[in-house]
Motif scaffolding. Sequence first.
Motif, PDB file in Angstrom:
ATOM      1  N   LYS A 288       0.819  -1.205   0.000  1.00 27.82           N
ATOM      2  CA  LYS A 288       0.000   0.000   0.000  1.00 27.82           C
ATOM      3  C   LYS A 288       0.857   1.260   0.000  1.00 27.82           C
ATOM      4  O   LYS A 288       0.440   2.310  -0.483  1.00 27.82           O
ATOM      5  CB  LYS A 288      -0.933   0.012   1.217  1.00 27.82           C
ATOM      6  CG  LYS A 288      -1.969  -1.104   1.205  1.00 27.82           C
ATOM      7  CD  LYS A 288      -2.863  -1.003  -0.019  1.00 27.82           C
ATOM      8  CE  LYS A 288      -3.910  -2.101  -0.051  1.00 27.82           C
ATOM      9  NZ  LYS A 288      -4.766  -2.021  -1.264  1.00 27.82           N
TER      10      LYS A 288
ATOM     11  N   LEU B 224      -2.455  -5.720   8.734  1.00 24.89           N
ATOM     12  CA  LEU B 224      -1.623  -4.634   8.233  1.00 24.89           C
ATOM     13  C   LEU B 224      -0.205  -4.836   8.763  1.00 24.89           C
ATOM     14  O   LEU B 224      -0.015  -5.145   9.944  1.00 24.89           O
ATOM     15  CB  LEU B 224      -2.146  -3.276   8.699  1.00 24.89           C
ATOM     16  CG  LEU B 224      -3.323  -2.681   7.923  1.00 24.89           C
ATOM     17  CD1 LEU B 224      -3.775  -1.386   8.585  1.00 24.89           C
ATOM     18  CD2 LEU B 224      -2.956  -2.422   6.465  1.00 24.89           C
TER      19      LEU B 224
ATOM     20  N   TYR C  63      -0.734  -5.010   3.198  1.00 25.18           N
ATOM     21  CA  TYR C  63      -2.053  -5.467   3.638  1.00 25.18           C
ATOM     22  C   TYR C  63      -2.337  -6.838   3.027  1.00 25.18           C
ATOM     23  O   TYR C  63      -1.924  -7.144   1.900  1.00 25.18           O
ATOM     24  CB  TYR C  63      -3.127  -4.473   3.186  1.00 25.18           C
ATOM     25  CG  TYR C  63      -4.527  -5.052   3.151  1.00 25.18           C
ATOM     26  CD1 TYR C  63      -5.293  -5.127   4.303  1.00 25.18           C
ATOM     27  CD2 TYR C  63      -5.062  -5.545   1.952  1.00 25.18           C
ATOM     28  CE1 TYR C  63      -6.569  -5.669   4.273  1.00 25.18           C
ATOM     29  CE2 TYR C  63      -6.335  -6.084   1.910  1.00 25.18           C
ATOM     30  CZ  TYR C  63      -7.090  -6.148   3.076  1.00 25.18           C
ATOM     31  OH  TYR C  63      -8.337  -6.686   3.046  1.00 25.18           O
TER      32      TYR C  63
END
Length: 219
Positions: A90, A112, A100
């Motif tokens: 991400k 995460l 993620y």
Amino acid sequence: METRKEILELRERLDKTLACSDLADEGSLRSLVKNQILESSLPGSDQGNIDLIAEARAKEVSNFLEMLDTSGNERPSDIRGPQQKEWKVKQDTDQLRVMYREGPDGTPFHTLLAEGFADGPIDVCTCVSWESGLYRKWFPQYNLPTFKIAQSGCLKKIRIGEEISLIRVKVPWPVSEREALLHYFQFEYLKEDLVIVIMKTVRRYPIWIISVCRHMDLL
């Protein structure tokens, strides 16, 4: 550019370390963990069932190592449980990489992973996460909005490299102070210069310890 190159080299080195047979093989990892527990035990302490303890800690270590392995290679360990899905990047900068992934099919879990790098001696880097009594000295303290480490310290030394600690923090109004009992376990694989510290909250723990600690100065 030079920093970016160093980060990529460190990630490549970590991926190679995680692929080592000692860490990927169920029996080898459990043996490493068991030997470390035996060697780090405190004199006169009750060891309990070493095999059960080693199996539980080995599973925690394997799960953590599997999470760190973002290379996409499958670790052939049978300890970690259901096969996890691949990580999706991400954000990726020189300071932080955020990834993620969804949990196993049929579960509501999502994960995460925030990955950063510290340029310093390994003992200093380890103490940042391990020495709970020093949290108030280095952790950022804010007055507005309020966020402070109100109390932190060791409650019980289980063995060298394993302990239970109390962390209490002040957070913005109207939320009251929050506290947690944390279990720390340190695993060393110095053959590949690997030292990890696994930290998790303690779920089933006698409530009287929390009550007593409210009247203790742990520092």
